[in-house]
Design an enzyme around this catalytic site. Sequence first.
Site, mmCIF file in Angstrom:
data_model
loop_
_atom_site.group_PDB
_atom_site.id
_atom_site.type_symbol
_atom_site.label_atom_id
_atom_site.label_comp_id
_atom_site.label_asym_id
_atom_site.label_seq_id
_atom_site.Cartn_x
_atom_site.Cartn_y
_atom_site.Cartn_z
ATOM 1 N N THR A 1 -6.637 0.701 11.293
ATOM 2 C CA THR A 1 -6.847 0.874 9.845
ATOM 3 C C THR A 1 -6.952 -0.431 9.064
ATOM 4 O OG1 THR A 1 -4.473 1.018 9.454
ATOM 5 C CG2 THR A 1 -5.635 3.097 9.787
ATOM 6 N N HIS B 1 5.980 -7.195 7.099
ATOM 7 C CA HIS B 1 5.878 -8.592 7.519
ATOM 8 C C HIS B 1 6.073 -9.494 6.308
ATOM 9 C CE1 HIS B 1 4.765 -7.006 11.304
ATOM 10 N NE2 HIS B 1 3.600 -6.550 10.904
ATOM 11 N N ASN C 1 -2.900 -9.125 7.614
ATOM 12 C CA ASN C 1 -3.595 -8.737 6.390
ATOM 13 C C ASN C 1 -3.492 -9.866 5.353
ATOM 14 O OD1 ASN C 1 -2.424 -7.237 3.623
ATOM 15 N ND2 ASN C 1 -4.428 -6.538 4.325
ATOM 16 N N GLU D 1 0.160 -0.721 15.521
ATOM 17 C CA GLU D 1 -0.647 0.477 15.239
ATOM 18 C C GLU D 1 -1.553 0.803 16.430
ATOM 19 O OE1 GLU D 1 -3.033 0.607 11.541
ATOM 20 O OE2 GLU D 1 -4.454 1.760 12.744
ATOM 21 N N CYS E 1 2.741 6.115 8.330
ATOM 22 C CA CYS E 1 1.834 6.391 7.205
ATOM 23 C C CYS E 1 1.012 7.646 7.512
ATOM 24 C CB CYS E 1 0.911 5.191 6.999
ATOM 25 S SG CYS E 1 -0.378 5.529 5.807
ATOM 26 N N CYS F 1 0.873 -1.176 0.000
ATOM 27 C CA CYS F 1 0.000 0.000 0.000
ATOM 28 C C CYS F 1 0.916 1.234 0.000
ATOM 29 C CB CYS F 1 -0.879 -0.001 1.238
ATOM 30 S SG CYS F 1 0.096 0.013 2.751
ATOM 31 N N CYS G 1 -8.782 1.595 6.635
ATOM 32 C CA CYS G 1 -8.114 2.223 5.489
ATOM 33 C C CYS G 1 -8.665 1.706 4.163
ATOM 34 C CB CYS G 1 -6.610 1.943 5.576
ATOM 35 S SG CYS G 1 -5.725 2.544 4.138
ATOM 36 N N SER H 1 1.927 -11.840 8.451
ATOM 37 C CA SER H 1 1.073 -10.720 8.029
ATOM 38 C C SER H 1 -0.396 -11.038 8.309
ATOM 39 C CB SER H 1 1.282 -10.457 6.530
ATOM 40 O OG SER H 1 0.238 -9.651 6.052
HETATM 41 S S1 SF4 Z 1 -3.124 3.140 6.780
HETATM 42 FE FE1 SF4 Z 1 -1.984 1.235 6.794
HETATM 43 S S2 SF4 Z 1 -2.874 0.074 5.101
HETATM 44 FE FE2 SF4 Z 1 -3.527 2.192 4.806
HETATM 45 S S3 SF4 Z 1 -2.002 3.072 3.414
HETATM 46 FE FE3 SF4 Z 1 -1.322 3.466 5.517
HETATM 47 S S4 SF4 Z 1 0.051 1.775 6.024
HETATM 48 FE FE4 SF4 Z 1 -1.141 1.165 4.244
#
Ligand code: SF4
Length: 292
Positions: A166, A40, A232, A130, A96, A12, A202, A230
């Site tokens: 997210t 990961h 995700n 996070e 991020c 991402c 997200c 991971s």
């Molecule tokens: S919030 Fe998390 S999943 Fe969304 S762009 Fe940022 S790092 Fe990637």
Amino acid sequence: MDIEINNKSGFCFGVVKAVEMAEKHLQQHGSLYCLGEMVHNQAEMERLEAMGLKTIDHAQLQELYNCTVLIRAHGEPPSTYETAKKNNISLIEATCPVVLKLQQRVKAKFEEVTKAEGQLVIYGKKGHAEVIGLSGQTGHKAIVVSSGPDLEQIDFSKPVKLFSQTTMPKAGFEAIKEQIALKMGQSSPTGTIDLEARNTVCGHVSCRAPALEAFSQSKDVVLFVSGKNSSNGKMLYEVCKKNNPRSHFISGTKDIQPEWFEQAKTIGVCGATSTPVWQMQQVVEHVKNLAT
Ligand code: SF4
């Protein structure tokens, strides 16, 4: 044999940005500390480590002085910034932007809800980096919930402000929101409730499951490439498996078994938000070589 990489798979933008910042520093200086695993994905980690990246944990951060440390995309609680300042550590801020903004919102809403004697609730996984960063904005007073039994921690007679980690599923957030609203309604003599729910899942993650449903259905065989750690990756692989029983989770080309492709005409290659595109391309080349 037709083989295609899913165009919604791969890093991402938050991870792309963090990796680029690390690479830029490594090219100039040859070494860099990263607090926690950058992505990961073992193959990508090995590539970055070969460039000079060293992963450290919070205990090691306490013992470091006068150096540079990268904060990865997941973000960090305020205590990490305090340690860095105390130890004269320069930080490369690769949190991020979406997570940074969420941290600011959580901080502001926590102040607001505290004045109203309410609670700030985060739908997320306890112990996830996070979530620790988000909870840190509240002095770790936020209530973290991931499923129904966790809701016992909430006082339903008081105001609630609800946010999401997210990378959690959107449907899960909606289900938790409904359960909280129901219990608040039941504990309110008038039936009125003070619940503010912000779906902060997200969009760069939530768009992937629907895209993979169609993609995996359209292929004879699906190769899902991801690191085993991971979360995700695990979730998106389940989407593929549900839509195509001939889906296989692989961490790299070494896991691929030639018998998977018997009578297969179309192969799909896809991955998690932590899967680099170069690794999926490697898988494509490997499968093409098997076919020749
Ligand atoms: S919030 Fe998390 S999943 Fe969304 S762009 Fe940022 S790092 Fe990637």
